[in-house]
Design an enzyme around this catalytic site. Structure first.
Site, PDB file in Angstrom:
ATOM      1  N   PRO A   1      35.739 -13.432 -13.962  1.00 20.42           N
ATOM      2  CA  PRO A   1      35.145 -13.040 -15.254  1.00 20.42           C
ATOM      3  C   PRO A   1      34.662 -11.587 -15.260  1.00 20.42           C
ATOM      4  O   PRO A   1      34.800 -10.894 -16.272  1.00 20.42           O
ATOM      5  CB  PRO A   1      33.977 -14.009 -15.419  1.00 20.42           C
ATOM      6  CG  PRO A   1      34.376 -15.224 -14.631  1.00 20.42           C
ATOM      7  CD  PRO A   1      35.191 -14.716 -13.475  1.00 20.42           C
TER       8      PRO A   1
ATOM      9  N   SER B   1      40.669  -5.390 -14.315  1.00 18.33           N
ATOM     10  CA  SER B   1      41.319  -4.177 -13.816  1.00 18.33           C
ATOM     11  C   SER B   1      40.631  -3.669 -12.558  1.00 18.33           C
ATOM     12  O   SER B   1      41.270  -3.115 -11.665  1.00 18.33           O
ATOM     13  CB  SER B   1      41.279  -3.085 -14.891  1.00 18.33           C
ATOM     14  OG  SER B   1      41.942  -3.526 -16.047  1.00 18.33           O
TER      15      SER B   1
ATOM     16  N   GLY C   1      60.686 -12.502 -43.282  1.00 18.16           N
ATOM     17  CA  GLY C   1      59.736 -13.625 -43.279  1.00 18.16           C
ATOM     18  C   GLY C   1      60.102 -14.699 -42.274  1.00 18.16           C
ATOM     19  O   GLY C   1      59.226 -15.329 -41.668  1.00 18.16           O
TER      20      GLY C   1
ATOM     21  N   GLU D   1      49.135  -8.322 -14.236  1.00 14.32           N
ATOM     22  CA  GLU D   1      49.552  -7.564 -13.049  1.00 14.32           C
ATOM     23  C   GLU D   1      49.367  -6.064 -13.273  1.00 14.32           C
ATOM     24  O   GLU D   1      50.212  -5.254 -12.926  1.00 14.32           O
ATOM     25  CB  GLU D   1      50.981  -7.943 -12.623  1.00 14.32           C
ATOM     26  CG  GLU D   1      51.037  -9.400 -12.171  1.00 14.32           C
ATOM     27  CD  GLU D   1      52.181  -9.743 -11.223  1.00 14.32           C
ATOM     28  OE1 GLU D   1      52.823  -8.839 -10.669  1.00 14.32           O
ATOM     29  OE2 GLU D   1      52.413 -10.953 -11.041  1.00 14.32           O
TER      30      GLU D   1
HETATM   31  C1  LIG Z   1      48.794 -15.098 -19.118  1.00 13.76           C
HETATM   32  C2  LIG Z   1      47.995 -14.411 -18.063  1.00 13.76           C
HETATM   33  C3  LIG Z   1      48.277 -14.687 -16.733  1.00 13.76           C
HETATM   34  C4  LIG Z   1      47.536 -14.077 -15.718  1.00 13.76           C
HETATM   35  N1  LIG Z   1      47.808 -14.420 -14.413  1.00 13.76           N
HETATM   36  C5  LIG Z   1      46.986 -13.952 -13.435  1.00 13.76           C
HETATM   37  C6  LIG Z   1      47.134 -14.411 -12.088  1.00 13.76           C
HETATM   38  O1  LIG Z   1      48.016 -15.212 -11.769  1.00 13.76           O
HETATM   39  N2  LIG Z   1      46.254 -13.969 -11.162  1.00 13.76           N
HETATM   40  C7  LIG Z   1      45.258 -13.097 -11.467  1.00 13.76           C
HETATM   41  O2  LIG Z   1      44.495 -12.737 -10.574  1.00 13.76           O
HETATM   42  N3  LIG Z   1      45.101 -12.621 -12.737  1.00 13.76           N
HETATM   43  C8  LIG Z   1      45.931 -13.040 -13.717  1.00 13.76           C
HETATM   44  N4  LIG Z   1      45.769 -12.599 -15.022  1.00 13.76           N
HETATM   45  C9  LIG Z   1      44.702 -11.657 -15.308  1.00 13.76           C
HETATM   46  C10 LIG Z   1      45.203 -10.248 -15.593  1.00 13.76           C
HETATM   47  O3  LIG Z   1      45.763  -9.678 -14.454  1.00 13.76           O
HETATM   48  C11 LIG Z   1      44.037  -9.458 -16.155  1.00 13.76           C
HETATM   49  O4  LIG Z   1      43.822  -9.941 -17.461  1.00 13.76           O
HETATM   50  C12 LIG Z   1      44.301  -7.981 -16.159  1.00 13.76           C
HETATM   51  O5  LIG Z   1      44.273  -7.473 -14.854  1.00 13.76           O
HETATM   52  C13 LIG Z   1      43.286  -7.215 -17.004  1.00 13.76           C
HETATM   53  O6  LIG Z   1      41.972  -7.598 -16.672  1.00 13.76           O
HETATM   54  P1  LIG Z   1      40.958  -8.021 -17.830  1.00 13.76           P
HETATM   55  O7  LIG Z   1      41.609  -9.023 -18.645  1.00 13.76           O
HETATM   56  O8  LIG Z   1      39.674  -8.366 -17.197  1.00 13.76           O
HETATM   57  O9  LIG Z   1      40.792  -6.716 -18.698  1.00 13.76           O
HETATM   58  P2  LIG Z   1      39.830  -5.476 -18.414  1.00 13.76           P
HETATM   59  O10 LIG Z   1      39.990  -4.967 -17.056  1.00 13.76           O
HETATM   60  O11 LIG Z   1      38.453  -5.803 -18.888  1.00 13.76           O
HETATM   61  O12 LIG Z   1      40.436  -4.411 -19.400  1.00 13.76           O
HETATM   62  C14 LIG Z   1      40.122  -4.341 -20.800  1.00 13.76           C
HETATM   63  C15 LIG Z   1      40.755  -3.073 -21.358  1.00 13.76           C
HETATM   64  O13 LIG Z   1      40.154  -1.923 -20.750  1.00 13.76           O
HETATM   65  C16 LIG Z   1      41.160  -1.131 -20.162  1.00 13.76           C
HETATM   66  N5  LIG Z   1      40.633  -0.525 -18.946  1.00 13.76           N
HETATM   67  C17 LIG Z   1      39.955  -1.131 -17.938  1.00 13.76           C
HETATM   68  N6  LIG Z   1      39.697  -0.249 -16.968  1.00 13.76           N
HETATM   69  C18 LIG Z   1      40.186   0.952 -17.358  1.00 13.76           C
HETATM   70  C19 LIG Z   1      40.237   2.242 -16.782  1.00 13.76           C
HETATM   71  N7  LIG Z   1      39.712   2.509 -15.588  1.00 13.76           N
HETATM   72  N8  LIG Z   1      40.840   3.208 -17.477  1.00 13.76           N
HETATM   73  C20 LIG Z   1      41.389   2.956 -18.677  1.00 13.76           C
HETATM   74  N9  LIG Z   1      41.405   1.747 -19.264  1.00 13.76           N
HETATM   75  C21 LIG Z   1      40.793   0.763 -18.617  1.00 13.76           C
HETATM   76  C22 LIG Z   1      42.290  -2.071 -19.880  1.00 13.76           C
HETATM   77  O14 LIG Z   1      43.526  -1.404 -19.752  1.00 13.76           O
HETATM   78  C23 LIG Z   1      42.233  -2.954 -21.087  1.00 13.76           C
HETATM   79  O15 LIG Z   1      42.873  -2.319 -22.154  1.00 13.76           O
HETATM   80  C24 LIG Z   1      46.511 -13.161 -16.046  1.00 13.76           C
HETATM   81  C25 LIG Z   1      46.264 -12.868 -17.384  1.00 13.76           C
HETATM   82  C26 LIG Z   1      46.954 -13.475 -18.385  1.00 13.76           C
HETATM   83  C27 LIG Z   1      46.642 -13.161 -19.805  1.00 13.76           C
END
Ligand SMILES: Cc1cc2nc3c(=O)[nH]c(=O)nc-3n(C[C@H](O)[C@H](O)[C@H](O)COP(=O)(O)OP(=O)(O)OC[C@H]3O[C@@H](n4cnc5c(N)ncnc54)[C@H](O)[C@@H]3O)c2cc1C
Lengths: 380, 258
Positions: free
Chosen positions: A128, A132, A340, A363
């Site tokens: 949670p 990134s 549509g 990823e």
């Molecule tokens: C269908 C699905 C499958 C997934 N499968 C896996 C899995 O198997 N294993 C796993 O571990 N994870 C998995 N994920 C998680 C996924 O890798 C993360 O959602 C992703 O890494 C982004 O993290 P976050 O959602 O917390 O977004 P955040 O990191 O909170 O990012 C929110 C926004 O801020 C931007 N941002 C954040 N930091 C910066 C920065 N330093 N500079 C510029 N922009 C920034 C991001 O690009 C994004 O636009 C999955 C996600 C989905 C939706």
């Protein structure tokens, strides 16, 4: 384009495509709508080697190279991206790190059942409060005798609802920052291993993405992958390989969207002619075809570099960025061509549109990819 | 020493690029009617032991069909390939295949698909049997082993026919007799990376140039062009009642209902 591929890779494409058209196409829409994982074809895919594409043959894999792998993921994703995701994560970020960092004993124990598709793998990094920023993970593993006691709350785990062998990113040294992260393997069924609710996703709905929690879960110390503190290195090298898989997946979705757009442009008549005779539609088709081709070339180049054991990180990052953005764009244009009807569940394009979107997020988001690429270009 | 089964297979051109008849590696595929013949051979081998050899006559770029056969489980692949074969009709093809088959003696069975997807004559299997002077049944659905050879079943014109054959024999295999297995990735990897296809030319087969190619052919293809059937899709709009009215009037106009 295809003539760039060897005979072997063309045969891979033909045979995977035939399989997907015969077995996967008829159920792809239904499993998306019902958000159901298609167990009924997993055994067949296992027999064909889809679950161990690059694992060595003596560990029950198919021993293919990265180009072959890209072709497999592309073809599966062209028909059903959810399954492309399952196979991509299973191969690139579960089996590959086990092969690259596992001891002989660990490989013998985990790789063959994964490669045969009898067990499904998952990669548990995101939490949670750590997306990134992977180094921000809070999961802990504390050594107690010959066991680690692990507490973790992992979210968005691809294959979460069905995974047997899970790579968990945990903090083994709370004070060591990036160097305090390790990877430990948790098997489903271990006391304290709890699968959370499935995510109700926008796309990739046939993949049971869920949270997985470990509550005081005692994992044998020999489940540690590599050494303590190597976690982020293992994660990043897995993600390097994974980028080729996700990029190939995005190309597959884009290809499917292009094909649907072309089909519809030939068949739909407005103003007395097929809409494909209208120049505005032709421009869209031209852009779509060109971008899909460019994305595919970038993916194959990254895979080829990897096969030649040359540095491929930058090429893979560019391929992932470009292919994922292309798949969103191409799917969007294809919806536009459908008018549509493209916004209705009667046509497959709406599924491709939903599935394409997430390739820019997981990823590594597009933004993070741009950071990585820029760093490489600027030599920082 | 087990059975020796020979399967004759061919690369065909599916979905030629729009408007042209260009043979290119990308438009070639193993004739879909040959997969069941390969499957039947491999199942017999699995049950009774022995070896399966696949032969294909064709240009160099069709060699991949033999690797695909090996990926499926075939033991040996032979490409019958020589410039002199260019222009061969089904008779000249049968002459060349028969020569290659003889060279592979001893063998128990020679299997073919019923026809090819690109030229659709269905002649090569039967003609090869004649050249080899062997018993032959076409469109075989199932095969049973007997003390003196095999008993085969075929369906034709609404009848089920059974034949006893002594070996060696030639069969063409009905496309719906078995569901061919898919190609596994490890099979593909091993066949293409480690497998080897033998190449036999005219000299190797002890044939003279006048027996094959244009010279050895009894027929000439005068011209070749694709015939396309126009299909149109019309959308009917309006309320449900209007749509029914329109549909019925359409069907009447086209003479489909009275
Ligand atoms: C269908 C699905 C499958 C997934 N499968 C896996 C899995 O198997 N294993 C796993 O571990 N994870 C998995 N994920 C998680 C996924 O890798 C993360 O959602 C992703 O890494 C982004 O993290 P976050 O959602 O917390 O977004 P955040 O990191 O909170 O990012 C929110 C926004 O801020 C931007 N941002 C954040 N930091 C910066 C920065 N330093 N500079 C510029 N922009 C920034 C991001 O690009 C994004 O636009 C999955 C996600 C989905 C939706």
């Amino acid at each position: 384009m295809n003539t760039l591929l060897s005979e072997k890779h063309r045969t891979v494409r033909r045979s995977v495509r035939n399989f997907c058209e015969r077995e996967l196409r008829p159920i792809a829409k239904e499993i998306d709508q019902e958000a159901r994982f298609p167990w009924e074809i997993v055994e067949k895919m296992g027999n064909l080697g889809f679950f161990g594409v690059q694992a060595p043959i003596d560990l029950d894999g198919a021993g293919m190279d990265s180009v072959g792998y890209a072709v497999v993921i592309e073809e599966i994703s062209r028909v059903c991206a959810s399954l492309g995701l399952c196979i991509s994560v299973h191969n690139s970020v579960v089996i590959y790190p086990l092969l690259a960092f596992g001891s002989e004993e660990q490989k013998q124990r985990w790789v063959p059942p994964l490669a045969r598709g009898e067990k499904i793998g998952a990669f548990c990094l995101t939490e949670p409060n750590a997306g990134s920023d992977a180094a921000a993970i809070e999961a802990t593993a504390v050594l107690d005798g010959d066991h680690y006691v692990v507490n973790a709350n992992k979210v968005f785990v691809t294959n979460g609802g069905i995974a047997d062998i899970c790579l968990f990113f945990v903090r083994t040294d709370p004070k060591a920052g990036r160097k305090g992260v390790s990877v430990i393997v948790a098997e489903r069924g271990t006391p304290g291993f709890v699968v959370g609710d499935l995510e109700d996703l926008c796309g990739m709905r046939a993949n049971p993405v869920s949270s997985i929690r470990l509550y005081d879960c005692r994992l044998p110390a020999e489940n540690l992958l590599g050494k303590q503190g190597m976690g982020l290195r293992i994660g990043l090298s897995g993600l390097d390989a994974g980028r080729i898989g996700i990029a190939a997946q995005a190309v597959g979705i884009a290809q499917a969207a292009l094909e649907e757009g072309v089909r519809y442009a030939r068949q739909r008549h407005q103003f007395g002619v097929p809409i494909g005779k209208h120049q505005a539609v032709q421009m869209m088709i031209a852009d779509m075809a060109t971008q899909v081709d460019a994305a595919r070339l970038m993916v194959y180049r990254a895979a080829l570099l990897r096969d030649q054991e040359k540095p491929f990180s930058q090429a893979a990052a560019m391929a992932k960025l470009y292919a994922s953005e292309t798949s969103s764009k191409v799917a969007d244009l294809s919806v536009q061509i459908h008018g549509g009807y493209g916004y209705s569940k009667s046509y497959p394009i709406e599924r491709y549109y939903r599935d394409a979107r997430v390739t820019r997020i997981y990823e590594g988001t597009s933004e993070i990819h741009r950071l990585v690429i820029a760093r490489g270009v600027l030599g920082q | 020493m087990g059975l020796h089964i020979i399967v004759c297979i061919k690369a065909v051109m599916l979905e030629p690029p729009k408007g042209q008849l260009i043979r290119s590696v990308d438009s070639l595929e193993l004739n879909p009617f040959d997969w069941p013949a390969l499957e039947v051979a491999l199942r017999m081998k699995e049950e009774h032991g022995g070896t399966v050899t696949a032969i294909s006559m064709g240009p160099e770029d069709s060699v991949f069909v033999l690797y695909e056969a090996m990926a499926m489980g075939v033991d040996r692949g032979v490409l019958v390939c020589d410039r002199a074969f260019a222009g061969s009709d089904t008779l000249a093809t049968s002459t060349a295949l028969a020569a290659a088959i003889k060279k592979l003696s001893p063998f128990d069975l020679v299997l073919f698909g019923t026809r090819t997807a690109d030229s659709d004559t269905g002649q090569v299997g039967p003609q090869t049997a004649v050249v080899l002077d062997l018993p032959m049944v076409t469109g075989v659905h199932s095969i049973q082993w007997t003390d003196s050879g095999i008993q085969v079943e075929r369906y034709a014109d609404g009848f089920r026919e059974e034949f006893n054959l002594s070996l060696s024999a030639v069969l063409t295999i009905h496309p719906r007799s078995v569901q061919p297995r898919g190609l596994g990735l490890s099979g593909i990897e091993l066949a293409f990376e480690e497998g080897e296809v033998e190449k036999w030319d005219l000299a190797e087969l002890d044939l003279s140039p006048d027996q094959v190619g244009w010279a050895g052919s009894a027929t000439r293809v005068l011209s070749w062009k694709r015939v396309t059937r126009e299909r149109k899709c019309e959308f009917i709009s309006g309320t449900a009642n209007e749509q029914v009215e329109e549909l019925v009037s359409h069907l009447k106009k086209s003479g489909l209902i009275g």
